[in-house]
Motif scaffolding. Structure first.
Motif, mmCIF file in Angstrom:
data_model
loop_
_atom_site.group_PDB
_atom_site.id
_atom_site.type_symbol
_atom_site.label_atom_id
_atom_site.label_comp_id
_atom_site.label_asym_id
_atom_site.label_seq_id
_atom_site.Cartn_x
_atom_site.Cartn_y
_atom_site.Cartn_z
ATOM 1 N N PRO A 1 -0.893 3.537 11.522
ATOM 2 C CA PRO A 1 0.419 2.998 11.168
ATOM 3 C C PRO A 1 1.515 4.059 11.194
ATOM 4 N N TRP A 2 2.728 3.603 11.359
ATOM 5 C CA TRP A 2 3.870 4.444 11.029
ATOM 6 C C TRP A 2 3.906 4.602 9.505
ATOM 7 N N ILE A 3 4.205 5.793 9.047
ATOM 8 C CA ILE A 3 4.446 5.987 7.619
ATOM 9 C C ILE A 3 5.812 6.645 7.457
ATOM 10 N N VAL B 1 5.463 5.488 2.534
ATOM 11 C CA VAL B 1 5.335 4.035 2.567
ATOM 12 C C VAL B 1 4.712 3.642 3.897
ATOM 13 N N VAL B 2 3.719 2.770 3.861
ATOM 14 C CA VAL B 2 2.994 2.370 5.065
ATOM 15 C C VAL B 2 3.767 1.282 5.801
ATOM 16 N N THR C 1 0.829 -1.203 0.000
ATOM 17 C CA THR C 1 0.000 0.000 0.000
ATOM 18 C C THR C 1 0.864 1.254 0.000
ATOM 19 N N LEU C 2 0.572 2.139 -0.932
ATOM 20 C CA LEU C 2 1.211 3.458 -0.972
ATOM 21 C C LEU C 2 0.219 4.503 -0.494
ATOM 22 N N THR D 1 10.154 8.912 2.752
ATOM 23 C CA THR D 1 11.549 8.614 2.410
ATOM 24 C C THR D 1 12.256 9.819 1.808
ATOM 25 N N ALA D 2 11.509 10.700 1.168
ATOM 26 C CA ALA D 2 12.130 11.877 0.546
ATOM 27 C C ALA D 2 12.705 12.829 1.584
#
Length: 406
Positions: free
Chosen positions: A373-375, A363-364, A26-27, A378-379
Motif C-alpha cells: 500500500p501507499w502509506i 496512515v495506510v 489501520t494505523l 503526515t508529519a
C-alpha cells in the motif's frame, strides 16, 4: 482491536494492506515503544527484527507487545515473512514463544501461507508459486538462504516447544475438525501448530477455528482472513496525487531485479550505487543526490544498489549495511529537496529510509500492488510505497513512477 507485530517494515505494510482491504481502519507504526494513538480497528508495528540476534528480536518484540496492549489491543498476531526467512537460531521461533509466554498462551497456530502471493503450505512444506522453497531464489538469499521447504524441520531447531502440523485433510474437513485438532494439540502440550493452506478458503477455515485465540502467527494471509471476521468500522484510503517519484531499490530479489530492468527498458533515468573499498555511505549518497539534481525537475528516476549474486563484490563483506545507510541518506536528501513520493524496494532498505526520514506512524492508503500500500507520513508530508523484494508485477516501478496504479 487487533495488534500486529511484524518482523520487518515491508511485512508490516503487507499485513496493513490485508487488514485495510477488509475495511479495518489501520494505523502503521515503526517504533516498538512509542505510544500509538488514534481511531483504529488495527495497529501494525513494523520492526527490524528478522535478521538481528534472537535475544534482541525477542526484547524488541515484547516491547512492541506492551505498546499494543497499552493502545487497547486484545488480540495479537506475529507477522513473519511468507518465505519463512530465518536461521537455525531464529527469529521466528524465539519471538513466537516469547510472545506466547507474555500472553499466557500455550499453543500457537501458525502458517506462512499467502496464496495471493503464491505462497502455499501442503503436507507441512512451503511452496512459492508451486515450487518448493529450497528450489527457489530463496536458496541464494544473501542474509537468510533457505535450503529446506519442510517447515517442521526449519522451525524445530529454533524453539523449545513441540512442533506439529495441521494437514490439509483436517482443514478440508471443516471448522469443527480444525478446532478439535487445535484443542488436542493444546492438551498434548504442543506449542506450534503449522497449518496447511493452499487457498483463501483454507485460511478462512483456520481463521474461524482460531476465533478465540489470543495469539496467532504467520504471513499476511492468515491475519487477512482473521481481519475479515472482525467488525469493520470502515476506512477511507487515499492515493497520493501524481507527481515526480523517486525509486530507491536495495533488494536483491529476482523480482526486484526484473522491476529494475523493466524501468530501465522504459528509458527512465537510473543511477546505480556501487561501492569501492574505503568509500563511505555519505560519499555514495552525495554522488547519488548530485546525479538526481542533474535530472529534469519533473522526471521520475531510480537510485539502486540491487545486484545479482554474480555481481556482488566479495571484497565488501558489509556491503549490505553500507547500502542500507546510503538508501536512508538518499531518502532524507530527496525529502529535503521536496520529493513527496518515494517507492522503496527491500525490507532492510525500507527500514533505513524510515529511520532517516523520522517516520514513526503512517496512515495506510490504497495499494499500489497487492500487499504493497501507499502509506502517508503526515508529519513529514511524504507518501511512501515500501515494497518487499518479491512483491509487485514486473512493470510496477514504471507504473508507480507514472502516477498510475498497476
Amino acid at each position: 482491536m487487533i495488534g500486529v507485530i511484524a518482523d520487518d517494515v515491508t511485512g508490516a505494510t503487507d499485513v496493513a494492506a490485508a487488514l485495510s482491504r477488509e475495511g479495518l481502519r489501520t494505523l502503521l507504526a515503526f517504533d516498538a515503544e512509542l505510544p500509538v494513538t488514534g481511531e483504529a480497528d488495527a495497529i501494525v508495528i513494523g520492526l527490524k527484527t528478522r535478521s538481528i540476534p534472537a535475544a534482541d528480536a525477542v526484547a524488541t518484540s515484547v516491547a512492541a507487545l506492551r505498546t499494543l496492549r497499552d493502545a487497547g489491543a486484545t488480540r495479537f498476531y506475529f507477522k513473519y515473512c511468507s518465505t519463512f526467512d530465518s536461521t537455525d537460531e531464529g527469529n521466528i521461533g524465539p519471538v513466537t514463544e516469547a510472545l506466547a509466554q507474555a500472553l499466557g498462551v500455550s499453543t500457537v497456530v501458525t502458517t506462512p501461507a499467502a496464496p495471493v502471493h503464491g505462497r502455499t503450505v501442503k503436507d507441512g512444506h512451503l511452496y512459492v508459486s508451486g515450487v518448493p522453497l529450497h528450489e527457489t531464489h530463496m536458496a541464494h538469499h544473501p542474509i537468510t538462504p533457505m535450503h529446506d521447504s519442510n517447515l517442521v524441520s526449519l522451525l524445530t531447531p529454533q524453539v523449545h516447544g513441540t512442533v506439529t502440523t495441521l494437514p490439509s485433510s483436517e482443514v478440508h474437513a471443516g471448522v469443527a475438525v480444525v478446532r478439535a485438532a487445535i484443542a488436542a494439540a493444546e492438551s498434548a502440550g504442543v506449542v506450534h501448530v503449522i497449518a496447511d493452506a493452499v487457498d483463501a478458503a483454507d485460511l478462512a477455515i483456520i481463521a474461524e477455528a482460531a476465533d478465540s485465540a489470543v495469539l496467532t502467527a504467520g504471513s499476511a494471509g492468515l491475519i487477512g482472513a482473521i481481519g475479515g471476521r472482525q467488525r469493520a468500522s470502515g476506512r477511507t484510503a487515499s492515493v497520493p496525487p501524481a507527481a515526480r517519484t523517486a525509486i530507491i531499490a536495495g533488494s536483491c530479489s529476482r523480482r526486484t531485479l526484473e522491476q529494475i530492468a523493466s524501468f530501465q527498458a522504459s528509458r527512465a533515468p537510473s543511477h546505480r550505487v556501487v561501492a569501492e573499498p574505503g568509500q563511505t555511505a555519505a560519499e555514495l549518497a552525495e554522488a547519488a543526490l548530485t546525479w538526481w539534481d542533474a535530472q529534469p525537475d519533473v522526471t521520475s528516476a531510480m537510485i539502486y544498489s540491487s545486484s545479482s549474486p554474480e555481481e556482488r563484490n566479495g571484497e565488501l563483506p558489509a556491503a549490505g549495511e553500507l547500502y542500507e545507510q546510503v538508501a536512508g541518506l538518499v531518502a532524507r536528501g530527496l525529502a529535503q529537496r521536496g520529493v513527496q513520493r518515494m517507492l522503496v524496494a527491500g525490507g532492510e532498505t525500507s527500514g533505513a529510509v524510515l529511520r532517516e526520514l523520522g517516520t514513526t506512524v503512517a496512515v495506510v492508503g490504497e495499494e499500489a500492488a497487492v500487499g504493497v500500500p501507499w502509506i502517508h507520513d503526515t508529519a513529514h508530508g511524504v507518501h511512501l510505497v515500501l515494497k518487499s523484494g518479491n512483491f509487485g508485477d514486473v512493470d510496477m516501478f514504471t507504473a508507480v513512477a507514472g502516477g498510475e496504479q498497476p
